[in-house]
Design an enzyme around this catalytic site. Sequence first.
Site, PDB file in Angstrom:
ATOM      1  N   CYS A  74       0.861  -1.189   0.000  1.00  0.00           N
ATOM      2  CA  CYS A  74       0.000   0.000   0.000  1.00  0.00           C
ATOM      3  C   CYS A  74       0.894   1.235   0.000  1.00  0.00           C
ATOM      4  O   CYS A  74       1.586   1.504   0.987  1.00  0.00           O
ATOM      5  CB  CYS A  74      -0.915  -0.003   1.220  1.00  0.00           C
ATOM      6  N   CYS A 201      -5.051   6.553  -4.233  1.00  0.00           N
ATOM      7  CA  CYS A 201      -4.377   5.256  -4.126  1.00  0.00           C
ATOM      8  C   CYS A 201      -2.957   5.445  -4.633  1.00  0.00           C
ATOM      9  O   CYS A 201      -2.752   5.770  -5.808  1.00  0.00           O
ATOM     10  CB  CYS A 201      -5.119   4.204  -4.945  1.00  0.00           C
TER      11      CYS A 201
END
Length: 269
Positions: A74, A201
């Site tokens: 991530c 993101c």
Amino acid sequence: MKLNFFKYQGTGNDFIILDIRKKKIPVCIPALFTKLCNRNFGIGADGIILIKNDSQSNFYIKYYNSDGKESTMCGNGARCAISFAKKLGIKKNKIYFRAIDGIHYGIIKDKNLICINLMDIEINMIKIYPKYTILNTGSPHYVLFVENIQKIDVNKEGRKIRFQKSYEEDGVNVNFVEVIGNNMIKVRTYERGVEKETLSCGTGVTASSIAAYEKGFFSYYYNNVYGKVLAYTLGGKLWISFKKIHDKYYKEINLTGSVKFIFEGYINI
């Protein structure tokens, strides 16, 4: 039992960080993490970051999506973890961490700006199709270029792609990308595991930037070597840079953007 936590956000992508270097969480992790991430009955977040001891780096990042399942790298979460390193007493400017895909490093550029280095990408692993591109920047991404990103129903259209049979088992993040200028894009992302659009993101804007170069949307590299992209997301701006080496690899892939500490507290579990 009281569980201490820290809440951070990186360009609107928000995370609960748990420091478990000296203690374990003695409960069912998926159920607990789903509860903690619930925005009505818990703390509220897109995901959970566990900070663990690591013999190869300053710490290990274990990441869980808000569905309670362990996930892959991530980017925004790692940037938040680099900022959190100050609370761990790590005073180095260059901080090494290990994630599920290997060892990375992060740099604190100023008070709120954090840069992380991502893994190299083999160009032959980038799958370019007429209407979309598939590549992995630590997490798998489906990149679709559109003309008017504001009109896209990201939750509806992203869900259709994410749950196609070919992606259903492992999932895929779906990025809708509009090129708005040379080396500038707008990106909106439907994230697997969160199962809705998030405000940004990190690995998604990175995948979108590289896909834009591969598709020929940008006319040149800086100095014929470096690619630099400014990505606008709903949560703010992110900068992506990389080198393309002999048409075989993308290397020195860096993701930079703002990080903000929101609050800390405890919750009874």
